[in-house]
Design a protein around this motif. Structure first.
Motif, mmCIF file in Angstrom:
data_model
loop_
_atom_site.group_PDB
_atom_site.id
_atom_site.type_symbol
_atom_site.label_atom_id
_atom_site.label_comp_id
_atom_site.label_asym_id
_atom_site.label_seq_id
_atom_site.Cartn_x
_atom_site.Cartn_y
_atom_site.Cartn_z
ATOM 1 N N LEU A 115 5.649 -6.597 0.932
ATOM 2 C CA LEU A 115 4.818 -6.095 -0.010
ATOM 3 C C LEU A 115 5.095 -6.506 -1.493
ATOM 4 C CD1 LEU A 115 3.467 -2.665 -0.436
ATOM 5 C CD2 LEU A 115 4.479 -3.555 -2.397
ATOM 6 N N THR A 116 6.550 -6.339 -1.819
ATOM 7 C CA THR A 116 6.915 -6.892 -3.353
ATOM 8 C C THR A 116 6.961 -8.363 -3.550
ATOM 9 O OG1 THR A 116 8.361 -4.934 -3.298
ATOM 10 C CG2 THR A 116 8.384 -6.567 -4.906
ATOM 11 N N SER A 117 7.234 -9.094 -2.349
ATOM 12 C CA SER A 117 7.242 -10.495 -2.560
ATOM 13 C C SER A 117 5.666 -10.954 -2.660
ATOM 14 C CB SER A 117 7.800 -11.147 -1.479
ATOM 15 O OG SER A 117 9.135 -11.000 -1.351
ATOM 16 N N ASN A 118 4.672 -10.332 -2.017
ATOM 17 C CA ASN A 118 3.206 -10.650 -2.231
ATOM 18 C C ASN A 118 2.725 -10.155 -3.465
ATOM 19 O OD1 ASN A 118 2.959 -11.726 0.410
ATOM 20 N ND2 ASN A 118 2.661 -9.616 1.371
ATOM 21 N N MET A 119 3.081 -9.049 -3.956
ATOM 22 C CA MET A 119 2.807 -8.259 -5.266
ATOM 23 C C MET A 119 3.169 -9.750 -6.270
ATOM 24 S SD MET A 119 3.869 -4.881 -7.010
ATOM 25 C CE MET A 119 3.652 -4.700 -8.701
ATOM 26 N N GLY A 141 5.116 7.034 -12.435
ATOM 27 C CA GLY A 141 5.772 7.357 -11.527
ATOM 28 C C GLY A 141 5.514 6.607 -10.309
ATOM 29 N N SER A 142 5.302 5.503 -10.410
ATOM 30 C CA SER A 142 4.956 4.237 -9.282
ATOM 31 C C SER A 142 6.289 4.065 -8.713
ATOM 32 C CB SER A 142 4.469 3.082 -9.856
ATOM 33 O OG SER A 142 5.369 2.436 -10.816
ATOM 34 N N PHE A 143 6.124 3.738 -7.316
ATOM 35 C CA PHE A 143 7.242 3.267 -6.733
ATOM 36 C C PHE A 143 8.072 2.230 -7.446
ATOM 37 C CE2 PHE A 143 9.568 1.148 -3.088
ATOM 38 C CZ PHE A 143 10.107 2.260 -2.296
ATOM 39 N N PRO A 144 9.543 2.429 -7.464
ATOM 40 C CA PRO A 144 10.258 1.578 -8.212
ATOM 41 C C PRO A 144 10.052 0.055 -8.178
ATOM 42 C CG PRO A 144 11.403 3.555 -7.319
ATOM 43 C CD PRO A 144 10.130 3.655 -6.825
ATOM 44 N N SER A 145 9.888 -0.157 -6.770
ATOM 45 C CA SER A 145 9.568 -1.719 -6.522
ATOM 46 C C SER A 145 8.675 -1.964 -7.619
ATOM 47 C CB SER A 145 9.547 -2.125 -5.121
ATOM 48 O OG SER A 145 9.779 -3.319 -5.080
ATOM 49 N N ASP A 146 7.302 -1.396 -7.476
ATOM 50 C CA ASP A 146 6.247 -1.931 -8.336
ATOM 51 C C ASP A 146 6.510 -1.993 -9.661
ATOM 52 O OD1 ASP A 146 5.383 -1.152 -5.634
ATOM 53 O OD2 ASP A 146 3.191 -0.966 -6.457
ATOM 54 N N LEU A 232 -4.346 -3.373 -6.253
ATOM 55 C CA LEU A 232 -4.013 -1.992 -5.744
ATOM 56 C C LEU A 232 -2.669 -2.361 -4.697
ATOM 57 C CD1 LEU A 232 -7.042 -0.376 -4.148
ATOM 58 C CD2 LEU A 232 -5.856 0.227 -6.248
ATOM 59 N N ASP A 233 -1.527 -1.169 -4.728
ATOM 60 C CA ASP A 233 -0.564 -1.244 -3.954
ATOM 61 C C ASP A 233 -1.021 -0.095 -2.714
ATOM 62 O OD1 ASP A 233 1.426 -0.136 -2.375
ATOM 63 O OD2 ASP A 233 2.862 -0.400 -3.863
#
Length: 465
Positions: A115-119, A141-146, A232-233
């Motif tokens: 997911l994060t690599s694709n982001m 408050g998003s997920f830390p990786s985002d 979007l995530d």
């Protein structure tokens, strides 16, 4: 709500007997209580599919088949496969299922990487800041990786942006004081207030901590009216709630597949790129993104595959694609609309029981809990439970008691336990049993607090003496 409205275990068993999807549980391997860290034998109540989905029996069968192909055929398995799943084209049977599930054209969907690599990959293409329009909207408050990923991209544009612009690039959305979730009207207001400077609005479809389902249909037109892109995530959305990426006019999106799609720990990710969205000629190219018709000719010039697959980099991982295929085929057999209907009833039953608890919304200073997750329709299967008093460290102790008795949810610091009854393998009866375990854990916490208060009083008396 009267006591007669609250379903009993017998009522819930009858619901399971009447459930047209009750057969799907037998498609999965249910974890053992002791193996999950609990005490006793038998199957755990696994309400953690929003974090890691369970292994399907078909996935196990397929994985063994792939190991056998690797063992007996080795490299020729890329091209000649006894089960008609050649590794060279392992993505092909998944694409139609994924496209249908997210509400997109097949050409707009790819599964690859994480997911994060694709982001990062898609932000490289679609975040093209100018001195006039450079800001990114994201929830605080998003997920830390985002959060980390989004903050890293303005820093890559020092040639265009000033140090002050880089510092001011992120607009963090947060709920109103005293509230736990974001209001759509407040998101729209922030977009309007910053309409001349926003480049990208990045939101989750379902918020990981609270379980809130965002109203993308209302947000998307506003984003595009100001000339920005919407990303979007969908990590907690895909396979959980209805996704309509084309209808919502989303520009790009990413997701993981190890939650509701059961692809296995750290399983493969996926992404969506809207047909016709402009990347400005910016792309991180890789061999697997090259036109599949000429890919194996090893030409020196990169010619991207049209659509989302042109943003892929490396060969599709087989061992996380095959379990994913098993789930997608099962969803297609069941019908996702039927899954949504059961999801509404299953999660609604858990909510009904929790709201009937004497520990729900307790008086100030007393042991209890509140539910952060909005009511239907602004949620999927997840209910996020925040424990009170907030400053007493209740959550870890309650979580330990739940696990001990075979109820597997997950803890999210500082104060939340997430419980997610999943349609494909959880039962209504389990919802009732989970509530009984939950109530017992809070009763023990309450009694423990009373003991501690008595000890504090005794100590206070000793000090006065």
């Amino acid at each position: 709500m009267t006591s007669s409205d609250i379903p009993t275990i017998d009522d819930l068993i009858k619901l399971d007997q009447q459930d047209p999807l009750n057969w799907t549980r037998d498609e999965f391997e249910i974890p053992n209580i002791k193996a999950c860290g609990g005490e006793g034998d038998g199957e755990a109540i696994y309400f953690c599919g929003n974090s890691l989905g369970l292994l399907s029996k078909k996935a196990r069968k397929h994985m063994i088949e792939e190991l056998d192909v690797w063992s007996t055929s080795s490299v020729t398995g890329h091209f000649s496969h006894p089960h008609k799943r050649p590794w060279k084209h392992v993505d092909q049977p998944l694409t139609p299922h994924l496209a249908k599930l997210v509400g997109a054209k097949e050409s707009e969907v790819a599964h690859s990487s994480t997911l994060t690599s694709n982001m990062h990959n898609l932000f490289t293409s679609f975040y093209r800041p100018t001195k006039e329009r450079w800001k990114i909207v994201i929830e605080k408050g998003s997920f830390p990786s985002d959060w980390y990923a989004v903050h890293s991209h303005p820093k890559l544009h020092e040639a265009v942006l000033s140090p002050q612009q880089i510092e001011d690039a992120i607009i963090g959305l947060e709920p109103r004081e005293g509230e736990d979730t974001l209001r759509t009207e407040d998101i729209l207001k922030v977009i309007e207030e910053n309409k001349d400077t926003i480049s990208i609005v990045w939101l989750p479809l379902v918020q990981y901590y609270t379980g809130q389902l965002f109203d993308i249909a209302s947000i998307s037109p506003k984003v595009h009216s100001i000339g920005a892109l919407l990303g979007l995530d969908m990590a907690h959305g895909i396979g959980n709630v209805e996704c309509k990426l084309n209808e919502w006019d989303v520009d790009f999106a990413v997701w993981c597949t190890y939650k509701y799609l059961n692809s296995g720990p750290a399983g493969i990710g996926g992404f969506y790129v809207k047909f016709g969205v402009d990347d400005g000629g910016r792309r991180l190219a890789g061999w697997w993104g090259n036109d599949s018709a000429t890919r194996f000719q090893m030409l020196p010039t990169f010619t991207p595959t049209p659509g989302a697959k042109g943003y892929q980099h490396s060969c599709t991982p087989v061992f996380s694609s095959i379990p994913l295929l098993a789930t997608l085929e099962l969803i297609d057999k069941v019908g996702f609309s039927k899954m949504l209907e059961k999801s509404k009833r299953l999660t609604g039953t858990l909510e009904q029981l929790l709201r009937s608890s004497r520990y729900y919304n307790p008086k100030e200073g007393k042991v209890g809990f509140k539910i952060l997750t909005p009511e239907y329709p602004y949620r999927g299967t997840q209910l996020s439970i925040s424990f009170l008093p907030e400053d007493k460290g209740v959550m870890p102790r309650v979580f330990s008691r739940l696990l001990k008795r075979g109820l597997v949810g997950d803890e999210r610091y500082p104060n939340v336990i997430r419980l997610s009854p999943v349609v494909l393998y959880n039962k209504f009866e389990e919802v009732g049993r989970a509530f009984e375990i939950f109530e017992r854990a809070l009763k023990e916490e309450e009694e423990g607090n009373d003991i501690r208060e008595d000890e504090e009083k005794d100590m206070d008396m000793v000090s006065k003496d």
